[in-house]
Design a protein around this motif. Sequence first.
Motif, PDB file in Angstrom:
ATOM      1  N   UNK A 194       0.821  -1.209   0.000  1.00  0.00           N
ATOM      2  CA  UNK A 194       0.000   0.000   0.000  1.00  0.00           C
ATOM      3  C   UNK A 194       0.858   1.264   0.000  1.00  0.00           C
ATOM      4  N   UNK A 195       2.025   1.179   0.645  1.00  0.00           N
ATOM      5  CA  UNK A 195       2.909   2.343   0.752  1.00  0.00           C
ATOM      6  C   UNK A 195       3.932   2.421  -0.376  1.00  0.00           C
ATOM      7  N   UNK A 196       3.905   1.482  -1.284  1.00  0.00           N
ATOM      8  CA  UNK A 196       4.867   1.497  -2.386  1.00  0.00           C
ATOM      9  C   UNK A 196       4.597   2.698  -3.293  1.00  0.00           C
ATOM     10  N   UNK A 197       5.584   3.556  -3.514  1.00  0.00           N
ATOM     11  CA  UNK A 197       5.366   4.780  -4.298  1.00  0.00           C
ATOM     12  C   UNK A 197       4.896   4.522  -5.724  1.00  0.00           C
ATOM     13  N   UNK A 257       1.556   1.273  -5.036  1.00  0.00           N
ATOM     14  CA  UNK A 257       0.660   1.350  -3.892  1.00  0.00           C
ATOM     15  C   UNK A 257      -0.573   2.192  -4.119  1.00  0.00           C
ATOM     16  N   UNK A 258      -1.311   2.403  -3.030  1.00  0.00           N
ATOM     17  CA  UNK A 258      -2.531   3.226  -3.056  1.00  0.00           C
ATOM     18  C   UNK A 258      -2.129   4.694  -2.875  1.00  0.00           C
ATOM     19  N   UNK A 259      -2.563   5.587  -3.757  1.00  0.00           N
ATOM     20  CA  UNK A 259      -2.168   6.998  -3.637  1.00  0.00           C
ATOM     21  C   UNK A 259      -2.498   7.610  -2.282  1.00  0.00           C
ATOM     22  N   UNK A 260      -3.645   7.229  -1.718  1.00  0.00           N
ATOM     23  CA  UNK A 260      -4.024   7.785  -0.412  1.00  0.00           C
ATOM     24  C   UNK A 260      -3.043   7.329   0.664  1.00  0.00           C
ATOM     25  N   UNK A 261      -2.737   6.038   0.674  1.00  0.00           N
ATOM     26  CA  UNK A 261      -1.822   5.505   1.692  1.00  0.00           C
ATOM     27  C   UNK A 261      -0.414   6.067   1.523  1.00  0.00           C
TER      28      UNK A 261
END
Length: 285
Positions: free
Chosen positions: A19-22, A25-29
């Motif tokens: 989720x935190x992968x730039x 991942x998810x833009x919000x996260x």
Amino acid sequence: MNEFAHYSLDDLLALMAVLRDPEQGCPWDVKQDWHSIVPHTLEEAYEVADVIERRAFDELPSELGDLLFQVVYYSQFAHEEGRFDFQDVIDALMSKMLKRHPHVFPEGTLASRRRNASAAEIENIDRRWEQLKAEERDDRHDQEAGAVLADIPRGLPALTRAAKLTKRASRVGFDWPDTRDVIAKIREELDEVEEALDAADDDHVREEIGDLLFAVVNLARQRKIDPEQALRATNGKFERRFGYVEQALAQSGRTLEEADLAEMDRHWNDAKHRERERNSTEESL
């Protein structure tokens, strides 16, 4: 059990990393940081408390999961910055709990656990717990002025923080010796609120109301009542009774705006009477 029952903590940590992968991942996260997540952490903690107070235990696994996810979030932030990771969180917690329970783990290890603590040890558990916490505070603050209250988080709800401040001060003897003294203080603070109102000084009124609330928190703390829980329960009671007033008026074809205070008060008292009858019936079952 549901379809998600077989996921592990490692799966959860891996999910957070994705989720935190730039890039993937998810833009919000990805855009979240230490400060942006704090309000969500507080909200999730209150949702856990709400579920327990409503005894909606079927909702509890999901809410506890949401709260755990907050810990995973902070651990991921720290891992990305090279500060610590989730394993360090577990290690710190385990070390602290083993140290704070010498009556269970006399050598400070899981392998050293024992059974059947003596009556004297049980009686001293609370005292020893506070002593160990005080030693930890001393280590962190190196005996600087104000260390007694220094580690009580400022971000706590005001009622909870007031209770913690007064409890900590009472540990070093700064406390009223009798509950009646606290009640006298509440009356004194209420008189001062009235004086400020008479003077039409809004700033002074605000200050005196704060003093009054602080004194009431002291009373709750002396009676071993959590003021935040007590007020949440009262909030719930107010909501139920006000909802009854609204429904009773609607059944007679009237709105809150059309009713006068006396009429609303009659329905309010009816709601109180019905609650007492229901509680009495439940207690007798």
